[in-house]
Design an enzyme around this catalytic site. Structure first.
Site, PDB file in Angstrom:
ATOM      1  N   SER A  90       0.480  56.800  16.944  1.00  0.00           N
ATOM      2  CA  SER A  90       1.671  55.947  16.968  1.00  0.00           C
ATOM      3  C   SER A  90       2.254  55.722  15.582  1.00  0.00           C
ATOM      4  O   SER A  90       2.702  56.659  14.930  1.00  0.00           O
ATOM      5  CB  SER A  90       1.314  54.633  17.665  1.00  0.00           C
ATOM      6  OG  SER A  90       2.464  53.855  17.908  1.00  0.00           O
ATOM      7  N   ASP A 145       9.214  54.918  16.205  1.00  0.00           N
ATOM      8  CA  ASP A 145       7.979  55.162  15.456  1.00  0.00           C
ATOM      9  C   ASP A 145       7.490  56.579  15.764  1.00  0.00           C
ATOM     10  O   ASP A 145       8.182  57.355  16.423  1.00  0.00           O
ATOM     11  CB  ASP A 145       6.925  54.098  15.760  1.00  0.00           C
ATOM     12  CG  ASP A 145       6.427  54.139  17.195  1.00  0.00           C
ATOM     13  OD1 ASP A 145       7.148  54.681  18.063  1.00  0.00           O
ATOM     14  OD2 ASP A 145       5.324  53.633  17.470  1.00  0.00           O
ATOM     15  N   ASP A 190       5.430  58.056  17.741  1.00  0.00           N
ATOM     16  CA  ASP A 190       5.367  58.595  19.105  1.00  0.00           C
ATOM     17  C   ASP A 190       6.505  58.076  19.976  1.00  0.00           C
ATOM     18  O   ASP A 190       6.516  58.298  21.179  1.00  0.00           O
ATOM     19  CB  ASP A 190       4.005  58.329  19.747  1.00  0.00           C
ATOM     20  CG  ASP A 190       3.762  56.863  20.055  1.00  0.00           C
ATOM     21  OD1 ASP A 190       4.372  55.999  19.383  1.00  0.00           O
ATOM     22  OD2 ASP A 190       2.954  56.573  20.947  1.00  0.00           O
TER      23      ASP A 190
END
Length: 446
Positions: free
Chosen positions: A107, A246, A248
């Site tokens: 992430s 972000d 992902d």
């Protein structure tokens, strides 16, 4: 509930090359998940199929191969999408009627971290009992199936195009984005070749930044966790607003035409306002970190508000329990359950843009009735497993701070679910006081 050994609030995450993010562990994880999926296969064919996606970290190649090997050894077929946003894997898993989806991503973390997230056949995070079943299988020896039962792997054709069309379908048919100049920051992450196309195909003039991944620059001074780059680009290009995802792409931050940050709390408030203009809204879900001003604003609007534990999985649980459609976190995880089963930065941005088109306002004009309380957050890095809750000095200082605030502010101290950090938050109307009190609490953590 039984304590999970490997799974945190958002899958399994850590430093690449250190347990558990090693090739051997990830191969065993794929095998264990494959065994559990074979037992729970909704297709009943005895031949489950999983979709594996990843973000742009260099370690994704290694971990993808390890996962693929583990699944194959368990007799599970694999489809590979390549770099793909986390919410895209959730959507494609459901749309293609697959047994599960897997995302290789950490992430918003730096490139040398990575992680593994799972989605069910319905495109939702795995239930706790399934994660526990996978962990139990991990403790058993691997027993590769016979050669005639080994899983196979193939590439999913046009995964990008399928997901782009899905995102566009969540935007109202009667509206478009013509006349808007938008800067889109893809964080050098999974949405680098997807997000700009979505907004462009809906009519916006798009300026893309953070769209040149090299395996090492994901989230590096760009994206939702570093919105300064977006702010500068919006002002330099005289854009109407900016969108930051972000690594992902399940998180969203925005900036207005002046480069001012608009966080997840404000975006949730704006989406609720837009839904109220169209009909009743029963309620919304935030977290323990949601700004107190948002809770008070919802109360004035007659909208019920529920606080969940920090983490989008807990927000989702509360939304499902109360039957609410909207929820989110200040960090930018926003959920619109009538559009998608999970948090999706692109889909959430489209909900905000449709609200702006309907109300005829610019982003900076939408928050006249919402004045956020100053909220100071300090992250204290600690040794993993530190029992900070038994820290007598911290307990005493927290009691002192709460006495000082006298009910006109909040204190929240919690451990991160994804990193070895203790997060200290103080919220009150006086920014200087909030900063001073947060520092005094942080100084007590060893």
């Amino acid at each position: 509930m039984t304590k999970r050994k490997y799974f945190g609030t958002d899958g399994i995450r850590g430093k690449v090359g250190q347990s558990p993010i090693t090739p051997d562990f990830v191969m065993r994880l794929g095998y264990a998940a494959g065994k559990v999926l074979a037992q729970h296969d909704a297709q009943g064919s005895g031949r489950p199929t999983v979709l594996i996606g990843k973000d742009t970290r260099v370690s994704g190649y290694m971990l993808e191969a390890a996962l693929e090997s583990g699944f194959a050894a368990a007799g599970v077929d694999v489809m590979l999408s390549g770099p793909m946003p986390t919410p895209a894997i959730a959507y494609l898993t459901r749309a293609l009627r697959l047994s599960a989806g897997v995302v290789i991503s950490a992430s918003h973390n730096p490139y040398d971290d990575n992680g593994i997230k799972f989605f069910s056949a319905q495109g939702t995070k795995l239930p706790d009992e399934v994660e526990l079943a996978i962990e139990a299988e991990l403790d058993r020896d691997m027993q590769c199936v016979s050669s005639d039962r080994l899983g196979k792997a193939k590439r999913l054709r046009d995964a990008n195009g399928r997901y782009i069309e899905f995102c566009k379908s969540t935007y109202p048919n009667e509206l478009d984005l013509r006349g808007l100049k938008i800067v889109v920051d893809c964080a050098h992450g999974a949405a680098y070749d997807i997000a700009p196309h979505v907004f462009h195909e809906l009519g916006a003039e798009v300026i893309a930044i953070g769209n040149q991944p090299n395996g090492f620059n994901i989230n590096d001074k760009v994206g939702a966790t570093a919105p300064e780059a977006l702010s500068l680009a919006v002002r330099a290009n005289h854009a109407d607003l900016g969108i930051a995802l972000d690594g992902d792409a399940d998180r969203l931050m925005m900036v207005d035409r002046f480069g001012k940050l608009v966080d997840g709390d404000q975006l949730l408030y704006l989406m609720v306002l837009d839904r109220l203009a169209q009909g009743p809204v029963a309620g919304a879900v935030g977290t323990l970190m949601t700004n107190m001003a948002v809770e008070l604003a919802f109360k004035d609007l007659g909208v019920n508000f529920v606080r969940a534990k920090v983490g989008d999985r807990y927000v989702l649980e509360q939304m499902q329990q109360h039957g609410y459609v909207l929820g989110g976190e200040g960090s930018g995880h926003l959920l619109c359950l009538d559009k998608h089963t999970t948090g999706d930065g692109i889909v959430s941005a489209l909900q905000v843009l449709s609200a702006l088109k309907r109300n005829g306002k610019s982003l900076d004009q939408c928050f006249d009735q919402l004045q956020l309380f100053p909220q100071v957050l300090i992250n204290v890095r600690v040794t993993a497993g530190l029992n900070w809750e038994s820290n007598a000095a911290l307990v005493a200082e927290k009691q002192r701070v709460e006495t000082v605030l006298a009910g006109k502010g909040r204190v929240l101290i919690r451990a991160s679910g994804t990193e070895p950090l203790i997060r200290v938050m103080v919220e009150t109307a006086d920014a200087e006081q909030a900063t001073s009190l947060a520092r005094s609490l942080a100084n007590c953590i060893n």
